[in-house]
Motif scaffolding. Structure first.
Motif, mmCIF file in Angstrom:
data_model
loop_
_atom_site.group_PDB
_atom_site.id
_atom_site.type_symbol
_atom_site.label_atom_id
_atom_site.label_comp_id
_atom_site.label_asym_id
_atom_site.label_seq_id
_atom_site.Cartn_x
_atom_site.Cartn_y
_atom_site.Cartn_z
ATOM 1 N N SER A 222 22.194 -14.484 -0.415
ATOM 2 C CA SER A 222 21.692 -14.705 -1.769
ATOM 3 C C SER A 222 22.336 -13.686 -2.698
ATOM 4 N N ILE A 223 22.138 -13.889 -3.982
ATOM 5 C CA ILE A 223 22.764 -13.028 -4.995
ATOM 6 C C ILE A 223 22.058 -11.680 -5.073
ATOM 7 N N ALA A 224 22.862 -10.614 -5.112
ATOM 8 C CA ALA A 224 22.386 -9.279 -5.473
ATOM 9 C C ALA A 224 22.786 -9.039 -6.921
ATOM 10 N N GLY A 225 21.828 -8.701 -7.736
ATOM 11 C CA GLY A 225 22.166 -8.541 -9.145
ATOM 12 C C GLY A 225 21.062 -7.861 -9.928
ATOM 13 N N PRO A 226 21.330 -7.513 -11.161
ATOM 14 C CA PRO A 226 22.529 -7.887 -11.901
ATOM 15 C C PRO A 226 23.739 -6.987 -11.665
ATOM 16 N N ASP A 227 23.608 -5.922 -10.873
ATOM 17 C CA ASP A 227 24.714 -4.997 -10.624
ATOM 18 C C ASP A 227 25.071 -4.212 -11.893
ATOM 19 N N ALA A 228 24.151 -4.183 -12.827
ATOM 20 C CA ALA A 228 24.406 -3.521 -14.107
ATOM 21 C C ALA A 228 24.270 -2.007 -13.980
ATOM 22 N N VAL A 229 24.998 -1.308 -14.834
ATOM 23 C CA VAL A 229 24.814 0.133 -14.990
ATOM 24 C C VAL A 229 23.669 0.296 -15.987
ATOM 25 N N THR A 230 22.492 0.525 -15.481
ATOM 26 C CA THR A 230 21.298 0.402 -16.321
ATOM 27 C C THR A 230 21.161 1.510 -17.354
ATOM 28 N N ARG A 231 21.823 2.644 -17.140
ATOM 29 C CA ARG A 231 21.735 3.708 -18.158
ATOM 30 C C ARG A 231 22.914 3.650 -19.137
ATOM 31 N N TYR A 232 23.644 2.551 -19.103
ATOM 32 C CA TYR A 232 24.758 2.361 -20.036
ATOM 33 C C TYR A 232 24.456 1.158 -20.914
ATOM 34 N N ASP A 233 24.487 1.368 -22.216
ATOM 35 C CA ASP A 233 24.251 0.283 -23.170
ATOM 36 C C ASP A 233 25.569 -0.040 -23.865
ATOM 37 N N ASN A 234 26.179 -1.143 -23.458
ATOM 38 C CA ASN A 234 27.432 -1.594 -24.049
ATOM 39 C C ASN A 234 27.118 -2.275 -25.387
ATOM 40 N N PRO A 235 27.598 -1.738 -26.501
ATOM 41 C CA PRO A 235 27.271 -2.358 -27.801
ATOM 42 C C PRO A 235 27.780 -3.783 -27.936
ATOM 43 N N GLU A 236 28.778 -4.156 -27.137
ATOM 44 C CA GLU A 236 29.318 -5.513 -27.190
ATOM 45 C C GLU A 236 28.638 -6.452 -26.194
ATOM 46 N N SER A 237 27.733 -5.894 -25.366
ATOM 47 C CA SER A 237 27.077 -6.717 -24.355
ATOM 48 C C SER A 237 25.881 -7.457 -24.939
ATOM 49 N N THR A 238 25.483 -8.513 -24.260
ATOM 50 C CA THR A 238 24.370 -9.332 -24.724
ATOM 51 C C THR A 238 23.066 -8.550 -24.761
ATOM 52 N N TYR A 239 22.875 -7.659 -23.783
ATOM 53 C CA TYR A 239 21.644 -6.877 -23.673
ATOM 54 C C TYR A 239 21.983 -5.431 -23.306
ATOM 55 N N PRO A 240 21.082 -4.502 -23.587
ATOM 56 C CA PRO A 240 21.273 -3.133 -23.088
ATOM 57 C C PRO A 240 21.192 -3.106 -21.565
ATOM 58 N N GLY A 241 21.517 -1.960 -20.979
ATOM 59 C CA GLY A 241 21.612 -1.872 -19.530
ATOM 60 C C GLY A 241 20.365 -2.313 -18.794
ATOM 61 N N LEU A 242 19.227 -1.731 -19.135
ATOM 62 C CA LEU A 242 17.984 -2.105 -18.474
ATOM 63 C C LEU A 242 17.585 -3.535 -18.805
ATOM 64 N N GLY A 243 18.005 -4.002 -19.977
ATOM 65 C CA GLY A 243 17.725 -5.377 -20.364
ATOM 66 C C GLY A 243 18.341 -6.402 -19.432
ATOM 67 N N TRP A 244 19.441 -6.029 -18.772
ATOM 68 C CA TRP A 244 20.038 -6.938 -17.799
ATOM 69 C C TRP A 244 19.101 -7.192 -16.623
ATOM 70 N N VAL A 245 18.342 -6.195 -16.225
ATOM 71 C CA VAL A 245 17.362 -6.384 -15.159
ATOM 72 C C VAL A 245 16.231 -7.277 -15.657
ATOM 73 N N GLU A 246 15.726 -6.971 -16.844
ATOM 74 C CA GLU A 246 14.625 -7.753 -17.422
ATOM 75 C C GLU A 246 15.019 -9.217 -17.588
#
Length: 506
Positions: A222-246
């Motif tokens: 199964s998928i492991a994700g989101p694999d995001a760097v949660t303490r990094y907020d990319n201004p060009e990304s759809t969501y902030p780092g922790l927002g990817w988990v949410e």
């Protein structure tokens, strides 16, 4: 659950005795699990793309002897988790036909190199999180003219290729150790093949799940994700780092098999204990979904000026290097981080990384641009003309113990905070076995009063600068092996040290 009741009865002695002896006494609440079915700690291990075959940039420098050196050291560590990321075009994507469809070959020497890792994992019951750095030719562009062959992460051609590879590895080769798939490394980053676009990544995940269901692979992986760097907020990304988990929880739900994140964390965040507070937010989201959560990559921040100066002074290191791996301090910080993560509810962590020889900056294969993050450099002699660089580095001591003595299936239980700045502990129960790991990430010596709540002999390991006891292989050796039941132990915690007690005796 018979062991829990026995353990709790012993803890009555622990609590009463400790409180009567020392105001720093701690309690371990065996009937209050932080997490159950612990997956375990491990490492990121890649199959040496520059040195794994005769056709690699450096030739086949990873000889059988080099692989065996790694296997022997891992035999001591007993990792429970491997994260193994790759690129389709490094291994099994060998070209495109006249219609622009991928041509796949699962019998290449490069695939055989990956199978060395999978063979070891399968034999030793290690959970593997397999994956790809990103959509081929969107991350590591080459001069082969393939950059336009895939439309993006959700291109069915790529997803179907992955599914065929998994079908070969799992059904034909029998690698049931592959439990999770990691689709795009750090997809919230500007450096990712999807450039931080959550919607593109989500559509790829949904398509992946559809395809593996059709192939009957969903019972294995199964998928492991989101694999995001949660303490990094990319201004060009759809969501902030922790927002990817949410948003993964909200928008994908059961399409996520296990939650998984990264952190190259700040030293101050770990030393203050704020690391646990921040990451508990992600762990709580996973818990609400009834899912586990792990760190797919865990390391310490490399961006400080002192570290960058050291990297610049090393003729074989690139800027993406953590030179502190040569220092005792790295073993303290990494132990502290994983202890806090376990107490926050994480079910495991893969340290970045096992070996300097795995990657170069941009994976371009420049010998003077090693990513120095490892517990050793397997090619210290061949690349750096320095056989000593192949030696085990200090942080192997603490990390190997955190892998070795917290078995798969352990229950991580609640403990009191120590009340001492920089001093933290975690405890794991496995059947009637007990492990307690303690870190003193302070610059002064400290003491804890601790009873070892078991009828079994207890081993004690101590990681302290210049005095850590190791054998002829560089493997940790217990300083005591016969601590008796019910004994109140005044645990001396030297400044910047790590201590582990365990009843497990392999």
């Amino acid at each position: 659950m018979k062991y829990v009741n026995w353990f709790a009865s012993i803890l009555i002695l622990l609590n009463v005795s400790c409180n009567s002896k020392n105001e720093n006494a701690i309690k371990i609440y065996s009937d209050t699990p932080v997490s159950t079915n612990f997956i375990g700690n491990g490492v990121q291990w890649s199959a040496y793309p520059h040195a794994d075959t005769e056709d690699a940039e450096w030739g086949k420098l990873m000889t059988d002897e080099k692989w065996e050196m790694n296997f022997m050291r891992l035999d001591y560590m007993q990792p429970k988790l491997f994260r193994v990321l790759d690129q389709a075009n490094w291994r099994y994507l060998v070209g495109f036909d006249k219609n622009g469809d991928p041509v796949l070959d699962f019998t290449t020497p490069e695939v055989k190199a990956v199978e060395k890792i999978l063979d070891y994992a399968q034999t030793n019951n290690i959970t593997v999180m397999l994956g790809e750095w990103g959509t081929p030719y969107k991350v590591h562009d080459t001069d082969q003219g393939y950059s336009d062959k895939f439309s993006g992460a959700a291109d069915p051609k790529w997803i179907n290729a992955i599914a065929e590879y998994l079908e070969f590895l799992i059904k034909e080769r029998g690698y049931t150790c592959i439990k999770y798939y990691n689709l795009i490394n750090e997809p919230n980053g500007y450096w990712a093949s999807n450039k931080g676009d959550f919607n593109e990544w989500r559509e790829a995940v949904l398509l992946f799940n559809k395809v593996i269901r059709e192939k009957g692979l969903d019972q294995y992986v199964s998928i492991a994700g989101p694999d995001a760097v949660t303490r990094y907020d990319n201004p060009e990304s759809t969501y902030p780092g922790l927002g990817w988990v949410e948003e993964s929880a909200k928008q994908i739900g059961d399409g996520i098999g296990i939650f998984e994140i990264h952190d190259y964390t700040a030293h101050d965040l770990v030393k203050s204990g704020e690391f646990k507070i921040f990451h508990k937010q992600a762990a709580d989201i996973a818990a609400e979904e009834g899912k586990q959560i792990i760190f797919g990559e865990l390391g310490m921040n490399r961006s400080g000026q002192k570290n960058q100066d050291r990297a610049s002074a090393d003729p074989f290191a690139c800027e993406d290097s953590q030179m502190e791996v040569y220092d005792h301090s790295y073993g303290v910080y990494m132990a502290d981080a994983v202890i806090q993560g376990m107490n926050a509810g994480f079910s495991g962590a893969a340290a970045w990384a096992l070996d300097d020889a795995m990657h170069t900056c941009g994976d371009l294969g420049n010998k003077n641009e090693l990513k120095r993050w490892g517990m050793w450099n397997s090619l210290g002699t061949e690349i750096c003309n320095d056989p000593a660089d192949e030696n085990i580095r200090p942080w192997f001591y603490s990390w190997s113990l955190m892998c070795r003595y917290f078995p798969v299936g352990s229950t991580i239980v609640k403990t009191d905070t120590t009340g001492i700045d920089g001093v933290r502990l975690t405890a794991g129960v496995f059947n009637d076995e007990l492990t307690v790991a303690i870190v003193n990430n302070a610059d002064i010596d400290n003491v804890l009063s601790l009873a070892i709540p078991t009828k079994k002999p207890v081993q004690k390991f101590v990681y302290v600068e210049g005095e850590s006891k190791v054998d002829e292989n560089g493997f940790p050796v217990a300083v005591e092996k016969d601590i008796k039941s019910g004994k109140i132990t005044e645990v001396s915690l030297p400044a910047n040290s790590f201590v582990l007690f365990t009843t497990l005796d392999y």
